[in-house]
Design a protein around this motif. Structure first.
Motif, PDB file in Angstrom:
ATOM      1  N   GLY A  14      28.394 -24.459   0.016  1.00 55.47           N
ATOM      2  CA  GLY A  14      27.856 -25.653  -0.604  1.00 55.47           C
ATOM      3  C   GLY A  14      26.585 -25.412  -1.395  1.00 55.47           C
ATOM      4  O   GLY A  14      25.876 -26.333  -1.728  1.00 55.47           O
ATOM      5  N   GLY A  15      26.292 -24.189  -1.697  1.00 60.12           N
ATOM      6  CA  GLY A  15      25.087 -23.879  -2.462  1.00 60.12           C
ATOM      7  C   GLY A  15      25.185 -22.481  -3.008  1.00 60.12           C
ATOM      8  O   GLY A  15      26.127 -21.753  -2.733  1.00 60.12           O
ATOM      9  N   ALA A  16      24.211 -22.109  -3.749  1.00 61.84           N
ATOM     10  CA  ALA A  16      24.199 -20.778  -4.339  1.00 61.84           C
ATOM     11  C   ALA A  16      23.968 -19.727  -3.267  1.00 61.84           C
ATOM     12  O   ALA A  16      23.433 -20.007  -2.203  1.00 61.84           O
ATOM     13  CB  ALA A  16      23.113 -20.691  -5.402  1.00 61.84           C
ATOM     14  N   ALA A  17      24.366 -18.534  -3.571  1.00 58.95           N
ATOM     15  CA  ALA A  17      24.134 -17.408  -2.672  1.00 58.95           C
ATOM     16  C   ALA A  17      22.638 -17.185  -2.545  1.00 58.95           C
ATOM     17  O   ALA A  17      21.877 -17.540  -3.433  1.00 58.95           O
ATOM     18  CB  ALA A  17      24.803 -16.169  -3.241  1.00 58.95           C
ATOM     19  N   PRO A  18      22.214 -16.578  -1.431  1.00 55.21           N
ATOM     20  CA  PRO A  18      20.791 -16.256  -1.330  1.00 55.21           C
ATOM     21  C   PRO A  18      20.387 -15.380  -2.506  1.00 55.21           C
ATOM     22  O   PRO A  18      21.168 -14.553  -2.959  1.00 55.21           O
ATOM     23  CB  PRO A  18      20.691 -15.466  -0.021  1.00 55.21           C
ATOM     24  N   ALA A  19      19.192 -15.589  -2.985  1.00 58.56           N
ATOM     25  CA  ALA A  19      18.708 -14.792  -4.111  1.00 58.56           C
ATOM     26  C   ALA A  19      18.682 -13.326  -3.723  1.00 58.56           C
ATOM     27  O   ALA A  19      18.392 -12.969  -2.591  1.00 58.56           O
ATOM     28  CB  ALA A  19      17.321 -15.266  -4.522  1.00 58.56           C
ATOM     29  N   GLY A  20      18.980 -12.474  -4.710  1.00 55.35           N
ATOM     30  CA  GLY A  20      19.020 -11.045  -4.453  1.00 55.35           C
ATOM     31  C   GLY A  20      17.722 -10.512  -3.890  1.00 55.35           C
ATOM     32  O   GLY A  20      17.717  -9.674  -2.998  1.00 55.35           O
ATOM     33  N   ASP A  21      16.592 -11.017  -4.405  1.00 54.33           N
ATOM     34  CA  ASP A  21      15.303 -10.549  -3.900  1.00 54.33           C
ATOM     35  C   ASP A  21      15.138 -10.893  -2.429  1.00 54.33           C
ATOM     36  O   ASP A  21      14.531 -10.137  -1.670  1.00 54.33           O
ATOM     37  CB  ASP A  21      14.156 -11.143  -4.711  1.00 54.33           C
ATOM     38  N   ASP A  22      15.665 -12.046  -1.999  1.00 57.35           N
ATOM     39  CA  ASP A  22      15.589 -12.430  -0.589  1.00 57.35           C
ATOM     40  C   ASP A  22      16.424 -11.491   0.269  1.00 57.35           C
ATOM     41  O   ASP A  22      16.021 -11.137   1.380  1.00 57.35           O
ATOM     42  CB  ASP A  22      16.075 -13.867  -0.388  1.00 57.35           C
ATOM     43  N   LEU A  23      17.597 -11.095  -0.218  1.00 57.88           N
ATOM     44  CA  LEU A  23      18.449 -10.180   0.533  1.00 57.88           C
ATOM     45  C   LEU A  23      17.777  -8.825   0.695  1.00 57.88           C
ATOM     46  O   LEU A  23      17.788  -8.238   1.779  1.00 57.88           O
ATOM     47  CB  LEU A  23      19.807 -10.022  -0.161  1.00 57.88           C
ATOM     48  N   VAL A  24      17.173  -8.327  -0.373  1.00 54.20           N
ATOM     49  CA  VAL A  24      16.482  -7.037  -0.313  1.00 54.20           C
ATOM     50  C   VAL A  24      15.280  -7.136   0.624  1.00 54.20           C
ATOM     51  O   VAL A  24      15.060  -6.256   1.455  1.00 54.20           O
ATOM     52  CB  VAL A  24      16.063  -6.553  -1.717  1.00 54.20           C
ATOM     53  N   ALA A  25      14.522  -8.220   0.513  1.00 51.19           N
ATOM     54  CA  ALA A  25      13.354  -8.403   1.387  1.00 51.19           C
ATOM     55  C   ALA A  25      13.779  -8.408   2.852  1.00 51.19           C
ATOM     56  O   ALA A  25      13.103  -7.813   3.702  1.00 51.19           O
ATOM     57  CB  ALA A  25      12.625  -9.696   1.036  1.00 51.19           C
ATOM     58  N   ALA A  26      14.901  -9.039   3.150  1.00 51.62           N
ATOM     59  CA  ALA A  26      15.386  -9.070   4.536  1.00 51.62           C
ATOM     60  C   ALA A  26      15.802  -7.678   5.008  1.00 51.62           C
ATOM     61  O   ALA A  26      15.555  -7.310   6.166  1.00 51.62           O
ATOM     62  CB  ALA A  26      16.556 -10.043   4.654  1.00 51.62           C
ATOM     63  N   GLN A  27      16.414  -6.896   4.130  1.00 54.87           N
ATOM     64  CA  GLN A  27      16.831  -5.542   4.506  1.00 54.87           C
ATOM     65  C   GLN A  27      15.634  -4.666   4.853  1.00 54.87           C
ATOM     66  O   GLN A  27      15.719  -3.814   5.730  1.00 54.87           O
ATOM     67  CB  GLN A  27      17.604  -4.875   3.361  1.00 54.87           C
ATOM     68  N   TYR A  28      14.536  -4.862   4.153  1.00 61.33           N
ATOM     69  CA  TYR A  28      13.359  -4.012   4.320  1.00 61.33           C
ATOM     70  C   TYR A  28      12.220  -4.765   5.005  1.00 61.33           C
ATOM     71  O   TYR A  28      11.068  -4.638   4.636  1.00 61.33           O
ATOM     72  CB  TYR A  28      12.926  -3.445   2.964  1.00 61.33           C
ATOM     73  N   SER A  29      12.564  -5.529   6.019  1.00 59.42           N
ATOM     74  CA  SER A  29      11.550  -6.250   6.775  1.00 59.42           C
ATOM     75  C   SER A  29      11.410  -5.636   8.165  1.00 59.42           C
ATOM     76  O   SER A  29      12.205  -4.779   8.560  1.00 59.42           O
ATOM     77  CB  SER A  29      11.932  -7.727   6.887  1.00 59.42           C
ATOM     78  N   GLY A  30      10.405  -6.074   8.871  1.00 52.63           N
ATOM     79  CA  GLY A  30      10.203  -5.618  10.250  1.00 52.63           C
ATOM     80  C   GLY A  30      10.058  -4.111  10.337  1.00 52.63           C
ATOM     81  O   GLY A  30       9.320  -3.503   9.559  1.00 52.63           O
ATOM     82  N   PRO A  31      10.813  -3.497  11.255  1.00 52.76           N
ATOM     83  CA  PRO A  31      10.659  -2.053  11.469  1.00 52.76           C
ATOM     84  C   PRO A  31      11.119  -1.192  10.287  1.00 52.76           C
ATOM     85  O   PRO A  31      10.802  -0.012  10.230  1.00 52.76           O
ATOM     86  CB  PRO A  31      11.500  -1.773  12.711  1.00 52.76           C
ATOM     87  N   LYS A  32      11.835  -1.773   9.338  1.00 52.74           N
ATOM     88  CA  LYS A  32      12.302  -1.009   8.178  1.00 52.74           C
ATOM     89  C   LYS A  32      11.417  -1.218   6.942  1.00 52.74           C
ATOM     90  O   LYS A  32      11.727  -0.727   5.863  1.00 52.74           O
ATOM     91  CB  LYS A  32      13.748  -1.382   7.851  1.00 52.74           C
ATOM     92  N   ALA A  33      10.306  -1.924   7.106  1.00 53.70           N
ATOM     93  CA  ALA A  33       9.440  -2.265   5.970  1.00 53.70           C
ATOM     94  C   ALA A  33       8.942  -1.027   5.225  1.00 53.70           C
ATOM     95  O   ALA A  33       8.835  -1.040   4.000  1.00 53.70           O
ATOM     96  CB  ALA A  33       8.264  -3.112   6.442  1.00 53.70           C
ATOM     97  N   GLU A  34       8.643   0.041   5.938  1.00 54.62           N
ATOM     98  CA  GLU A  34       8.115   1.244   5.285  1.00 54.62           C
ATOM     99  C   GLU A  34       9.152   1.933   4.395  1.00 54.62           C
ATOM    100  O   GLU A  34       8.785   2.743   3.546  1.00 54.62           O
ATOM    101  CB  GLU A  34       7.575   2.214   6.330  1.00 54.62           C
ATOM    102  N   LEU A  35      10.419   1.607   4.586  1.00 54.62           N
ATOM    103  CA  LEU A  35      11.477   2.212   3.770  1.00 54.62           C
ATOM    104  C   LEU A  35      11.561   1.596   2.372  1.00 54.62           C
ATOM    105  O   LEU A  35      12.227   2.137   1.499  1.00 54.62           O
ATOM    106  CB  LEU A  35      12.832   2.079   4.473  1.00 54.62           C
TER     107      LEU A  35
END
Length: 186
Positions: free
Chosen positions: A67-88
């Motif tokens: 019912g809405g647009a896909a999450p923005a690409g920047d949000d997906l990337v930010a989620a991938q590199y958050s928390g313990p993976k932030a340094e990557l």
């Protein structure tokens, strides 16, 4: 320069109308009438009954079911590199900057767990696999695995090889050469 994920999505939506004569909203309305309740079922229906390519069918199905647009690409990337993976994230940024220089037709397409690198088809993907490593999957059919260039194995069936990257310095001439070769072949 490569398109941002948001630009790529906008382009895809515009191209959908140009190629099919129907706007995204029209496709969504049609998809909702199909009765398909699951994403995969709806994608299959749109491809088989309406001749949409997989990318367009996926876009329409996601929009119709969420019912809405896909999450923005920047949000997906930010989620991938958050928390313990932030340094990557520095590894990812260095890779993307280098690959974007291959040509104006490089498409950077974030997914939930990885980022697909495409031209006319996917030539590579970037995935933060562990807290200390990014895996770069590369499509190099017919190229024997050797040294850092490993067979993809169980890593991801969408690529033929994998390179493990643990620091920005590992994004070197050798890795970029393999990526360029895959890009040129796509």
């Amino acid at each position: 320069m490569a398109k941002s994920p948001d630009d790529a999505l906008a382009s895809m939506i515009a191209n959908l109308e140009e190629k099919t004569g129907r706007k995204l909203a029209g496709w969504v309305a049609l998809a909702r009438k199909s009765g398909a309740g699951k994403h995969g079922e709806l994608v299959k229906h749109l491809k088989s009954e309406h001749g949409l390519g997989h990318g367009y069918a996926n876009l329409v199905a996601r929009e119709a079911l969420q019912g809405g647009a896909a999450p923005a690409g920047d949000d997906l990337v930010a989620a991938q590199y958050s928390g313990p993976k932030a340094e990557l994230r520095a590894i990812y940024d260095r890779l993307i900057k280098a690959v974007a220089g291959f040509g104006k037709d490089v498409e950077i397409s974030p997914k939930k767990t990885y980022v697909s690198l495409r031209r006319s088809k996917q030539f590579a993907l970037v995935q933060p696999s562990t807290r200390t490593r990014v895996d770069v999957g590369i499509n190099l059919k017919g190229v024997p695995a050797s040294g850092r260039l490993e067979p993809s194995g169980s890593f991801n069936a969408m690529v033929t090889h994998r390179v493990r990257v643990e620091s920005p310095g590992d994004v070197d001439r050798e890795l970029l050469g393999w990526l360029r070769r895959a890009y040129d072949a796509s």
